[in-house]
Design a protein around this motif. Structure first.
Motif, PDB file in Angstrom:
ATOM      1  N   ALA A 321       0.822  -1.212   0.000  1.00 50.28           N
ATOM      2  CA  ALA A 321       0.000   0.000   0.000  1.00 50.28           C
ATOM      3  C   ALA A 321       0.858   1.263   0.000  1.00 50.28           C
ATOM      4  O   ALA A 321       0.521   2.259  -0.655  1.00 50.28           O
ATOM      5  CB  ALA A 321      -0.929  -0.006   1.217  1.00 50.28           C
ATOM      6  N   PHE A 324       2.151   2.184  -3.496  1.00 55.36           N
ATOM      7  CA  PHE A 324       1.195   2.809  -4.407  1.00 55.36           C
ATOM      8  C   PHE A 324       0.849   4.239  -3.995  1.00 55.36           C
ATOM      9  O   PHE A 324       0.527   5.064  -4.851  1.00 55.36           O
ATOM     10  CB  PHE A 324      -0.067   1.944  -4.521  1.00 55.36           C
ATOM     11  CG  PHE A 324       0.102   0.792  -5.468  1.00 55.36           C
ATOM     12  CD1 PHE A 324       0.037   0.995  -6.836  1.00 55.36           C
ATOM     13  CD2 PHE A 324       0.355  -0.478  -5.000  1.00 55.36           C
ATOM     14  CE1 PHE A 324       0.212  -0.053  -7.724  1.00 55.36           C
ATOM     15  CE2 PHE A 324       0.534  -1.540  -5.867  1.00 55.36           C
ATOM     16  CZ  PHE A 324       0.464  -1.328  -7.237  1.00 55.36           C
ATOM     17  N   PHE A 344      -3.466   2.522 -11.005  1.00 57.53           N
ATOM     18  CA  PHE A 344      -4.551   2.389 -10.029  1.00 57.53           C
ATOM     19  C   PHE A 344      -5.415   1.175 -10.369  1.00 57.53           C
ATOM     20  O   PHE A 344      -5.831   0.421  -9.472  1.00 57.53           O
ATOM     21  CB  PHE A 344      -5.393   3.669 -10.028  1.00 57.53           C
ATOM     22  CG  PHE A 344      -6.484   3.674  -8.994  1.00 57.53           C
ATOM     23  CD1 PHE A 344      -6.193   3.876  -7.660  1.00 57.53           C
ATOM     24  CD2 PHE A 344      -7.816   3.496  -9.365  1.00 57.53           C
ATOM     25  CE1 PHE A 344      -7.206   3.890  -6.699  1.00 57.53           C
ATOM     26  CE2 PHE A 344      -8.824   3.511  -8.424  1.00 57.53           C
ATOM     27  CZ  PHE A 344      -8.514   3.707  -7.089  1.00 57.53           C
ATOM     28  N   GLU A 346      -4.454  -1.480 -11.817  1.00 60.40           N
ATOM     29  CA  GLU A 346      -3.688  -2.713 -11.631  1.00 60.40           C
ATOM     30  C   GLU A 346      -3.586  -3.144 -10.169  1.00 60.40           C
ATOM     31  O   GLU A 346      -3.242  -4.299  -9.891  1.00 60.40           O
ATOM     32  CB  GLU A 346      -2.255  -2.528 -12.156  1.00 60.40           C
ATOM     33  CG  GLU A 346      -2.119  -2.428 -13.655  1.00 60.40           C
ATOM     34  CD  GLU A 346      -0.660  -2.212 -14.056  1.00 60.40           C
ATOM     35  OE1 GLU A 346       0.205  -2.205 -13.143  1.00 60.40           O
ATOM     36  OE2 GLU A 346      -0.394  -2.052 -15.256  1.00 60.40           O
ATOM     37  N   MET A 347      -3.865  -2.256  -9.250  1.00 57.97           N
ATOM     38  CA  MET A 347      -3.539  -2.504  -7.850  1.00 57.97           C
ATOM     39  C   MET A 347      -4.040  -3.857  -7.347  1.00 57.97           C
ATOM     40  O   MET A 347      -3.258  -4.705  -6.920  1.00 57.97           O
ATOM     41  CB  MET A 347      -4.088  -1.375  -6.969  1.00 57.97           C
ATOM     42  CG  MET A 347      -3.302  -0.091  -7.036  1.00 57.97           C
ATOM     43  SD  MET A 347      -3.929   1.175  -5.907  1.00 57.97           S
ATOM     44  CE  MET A 347      -3.655   0.395  -4.305  1.00 57.97           C
ATOM     45  N   HIS A 351      -1.550  -6.852  -8.465  1.00 57.63           N
ATOM     46  CA  HIS A 351      -0.607  -6.841  -7.351  1.00 57.63           C
ATOM     47  C   HIS A 351      -1.225  -7.250  -6.016  1.00 57.63           C
ATOM     48  O   HIS A 351      -0.515  -7.353  -5.015  1.00 57.63           O
ATOM     49  CB  HIS A 351       0.028  -5.453  -7.219  1.00 57.63           C
ATOM     50  CG  HIS A 351       0.703  -4.991  -8.478  1.00 57.63           C
ATOM     51  ND1 HIS A 351       1.906  -5.514  -8.917  1.00 57.63           N
ATOM     52  CD2 HIS A 351       0.328  -4.066  -9.415  1.00 57.63           C
ATOM     53  CE1 HIS A 351       2.254  -4.924 -10.048  1.00 57.63           C
ATOM     54  NE2 HIS A 351       1.316  -4.044 -10.372  1.00 57.63           N
ATOM     55  N   VAL A 353      -3.189  -5.596  -4.020  1.00 55.06           N
ATOM     56  CA  VAL A 353      -3.263  -4.511  -3.031  1.00 55.06           C
ATOM     57  C   VAL A 353      -4.591  -3.793  -3.212  1.00 55.06           C
ATOM     58  O   VAL A 353      -4.825  -3.173  -4.249  1.00 55.06           O
ATOM     59  CB  VAL A 353      -2.093  -3.519  -3.190  1.00 55.06           C
ATOM     60  CG1 VAL A 353      -2.198  -2.402  -2.152  1.00 55.06           C
ATOM     61  CG2 VAL A 353      -0.762  -4.239  -3.067  1.00 55.06           C
ATOM     62  N   PRO A 355      -7.179  -0.929  -3.039  1.00 48.02           N
ATOM     63  CA  PRO A 355      -7.088   0.531  -2.876  1.00 48.02           C
ATOM     64  C   PRO A 355      -7.794   0.986  -1.598  1.00 48.02           C
ATOM     65  O   PRO A 355      -8.923   0.565  -1.316  1.00 48.02           O
ATOM     66  CB  PRO A 355      -7.801   1.071  -4.120  1.00 48.02           C
ATOM     67  CG  PRO A 355      -7.767  -0.045  -5.110  1.00 48.02           C
ATOM     68  CD  PRO A 355      -7.857  -1.297  -4.293  1.00 48.02           C
ATOM     69  N   HIS A 359      -5.270   6.031  -1.354  1.00 47.23           N
ATOM     70  CA  HIS A 359      -5.025   5.841  -2.790  1.00 47.23           C
ATOM     71  C   HIS A 359      -6.071   6.587  -3.624  1.00 47.23           C
ATOM     72  O   HIS A 359      -5.742   7.202  -4.644  1.00 47.23           O
ATOM     73  CB  HIS A 359      -5.032   4.355  -3.135  1.00 47.23           C
ATOM     74  CG  HIS A 359      -4.031   3.559  -2.352  1.00 47.23           C
ATOM     75  ND1 HIS A 359      -4.392   2.694  -1.355  1.00 47.23           N
ATOM     76  CD2 HIS A 359      -2.667   3.546  -2.405  1.00 47.23           C
ATOM     77  CE1 HIS A 359      -3.314   2.153  -0.830  1.00 47.23           C
ATOM     78  NE2 HIS A 359      -2.253   2.649  -1.441  1.00 47.23           N
TER      79      HIS A 359
END
Length: 468
Positions: A321, A324, A344, A346-347, A351, A353, A355, A359
């Motif tokens: 986190a 990002f 954003f 792709e988070m 990955h 993660v 948001p 974020h």
């Protein structure tokens, strides 16, 4: 205390106890020792006792200790450590008082002293510390433990009194590092730097310890906090001259200093010459530093490089986190709208993660800076969690520069803020916007709503402030 020996045929079981710290094996090994008739062996029993203590199995440790037919100082110390690690400081002290004087060692005294300090009972710790001095059972570890306890409590005057009382002979590098870190955490970086200068001025004295990577990381952080790049560069030169190999923490401190002082190329040099694979926090510092210095595209490239490295080398440096937040902030400050949107998106799917509010706040700032106020509003409306005052306040801030078109957005954002806390500072931003547009009727109505808002939830009355 008699020297402890172990017959050769028992060595295998001892190695199994001390060398395999896996879960769920302690009781099995204990049973095996009993079956082999070795349960009464003080060496094996003490090894099992230490293992129970490290696993937090205090009841098993206590039962084993109570059943030991004989105990020596090492067994007592293992039980002291187990009690202290479980927060049973008072029980540890009672056990210490029951110990035969012949079994008490400096390690016994230091164990109890350390746990007093960790528990925050500095009065008992100081009393026990002074008793260890009287009993001639103290060591530099004792002094360091007591000084560290005062430093962690923010009592730097008491820590300094002990430091000065030590004299030069018993101090080791941990003593100096503890004092420097204490000043730094207390918000006194200049005092930490002064302590470092004092250490370096005494390097000709053979009794003075040489600084370590920990020492240098602490003083570099202090240089960052006071903004002294010249001193920071001098410290960096000393690191090379003393042939101190920078670890990840020291390398990260150097990068952070150079980035915050605007010396980007030097920060990149530190990162590129870092021994071993970069830790995640080093990558995060790199990405944040590039973004802070207006090099958003380089920050995105660094992120892609980190991801590729983690995949190829299977390292643990996977984005989190914090990564990002730094990355999206870098995109925002460099106007990289398309890149920010892509990253954003792709988070979570790429990955893993999810948001969070911070974020979304970065994305709102990115879109608003690019003049995409409508897109920012749409993003906030589709947040899976309720937007907080910071996200809404960001909308409110940027809407103020959008004239009449931003008024509707400001009204909506301010109402959402009011639902969270009508007295939030961001809510007053709407009044300021109305005033800037000379819509005085709206100013009066909105400020009246603020003044008449219920304050029961916050324990405040209109016109009064609360200090903590």
């Amino acid at each position: 205390m008699q020297p402890r020996t172990i017959p050769r045929d028992r060595a295998a079981l001892l190695r199994a106890i001390t060398g395999r710290p896996g879960c769920g094996e302690e009781q099995a090994l204990h049973c095996l020792a009993c079956k082999l008739g070795l349960a009464s062996d003080v060496v094996l029993a003490t090894a099992l006792l230490g293992r129970y203590g490290k696993r937090g199995l205090l009841a098993h440790a206590q039962r084993l200790f109570d059943e030991m037919p004989r105990r020596d100082g090492i067994a007592y110390n293992a039980m002291l450590a187990a009690l202290g690690a479980s927060g049973r400081t008072a029980d540890a002290r009672r056990l210490f008082d029951r110990m035969p004087d012949t079994d008490k060692t400096p390690a016994s005294w230091n164990t109890v002293l350390t746990f007093y300090c960790r528990a925050g009972d500095l009065a008992s710790a100081r009393e026990f510390f002074e008793a260890s001095l009287s009993a001639k059972m103290s060591s530099v570890v004792s002094w360091n433990a007591m000084i560290d306890g005062y430093c962690k409590a923010g009592r730097m005057d008491a820590a300094r009194e002990l430091f000065d009382r030590m004299g030069s002979s018993p101090r080791d590098v941990v003593t100096w590092n503890t004092m420097m870190a204490g000043y730094l955490h207390r918000g006194e970086p200049a005092a930490a730097i002064a302590m470092f200068r004092r250490l370096m001025q005494r390097q000709d004295d053979q009794r003075t310890p040489r600084p370590t990577a920990v020492t240098m990381a602490t003083v570099v952080t202090a240089c960052t906090q006071v903004g002294d790049l010249a001193l920071g560069r001098a410290v960096h030169l000393s690191i090379r001259q003393l042939r101190i190999i920078p670890d990840s923490v020291l390398s990260n401190a150097l990068m952070d200093m150079y980035f915050k002082c605007g010396s980007v190329e030097r920060a990149l040099e530190v990162f590129n010459t870092m021994p071993g694979a970069a830790k995640l926090f080093c990558w995060n510092t790199l990405i944040a530093g590039l973004g802070r210095n207006g090099r958003g595209e380089d920050a995105v490239r660094a992120f892609r490089g980190m991801v590729d490295t983690s995949r190829v080398k299977k390292s643990e440096a996977r984005p989190d986190a914090v990564t990002f937040v730094a990355l999206l902030s870098a995109c925002s400050h460099s106007g990289l709208v398309a890149e920010g949107r892509e990253l954003f998106a792709e988070m979570l799917p790429v990955h893993g993660v999810a948001p969070a509010a911070e974020h979304y706040g970065c994305m709102v700032d990115l879109l608003c800076r690019a003049g995409l106020l409508g897109d920012a509003v749409q993003l906030v409306r589709t947040m899976p969690v309720r937007p907080n005052a910071k996200v809404l306040g960001c909308l409110l801030l940027h809407a103020r520069s959008s004239g009449e078109d931003g008024v509707r957005v400001s009204e909506w954002a301010a109402k959402r803020i009011a639902e969270l806390d009508l007295r939030d500072g961001a809510a007053y931003g709407l009044s300021n916007m109305y005033a800037s547009l000379q819509r005085w009727d709206h100013v009066e109505r909105h400020r009246s709503e603020l003044l008449n808002a219920p304050a029961v939830a916050h324990g405040k009355e209109p016109g009064r402030t609360t200090t903590v």
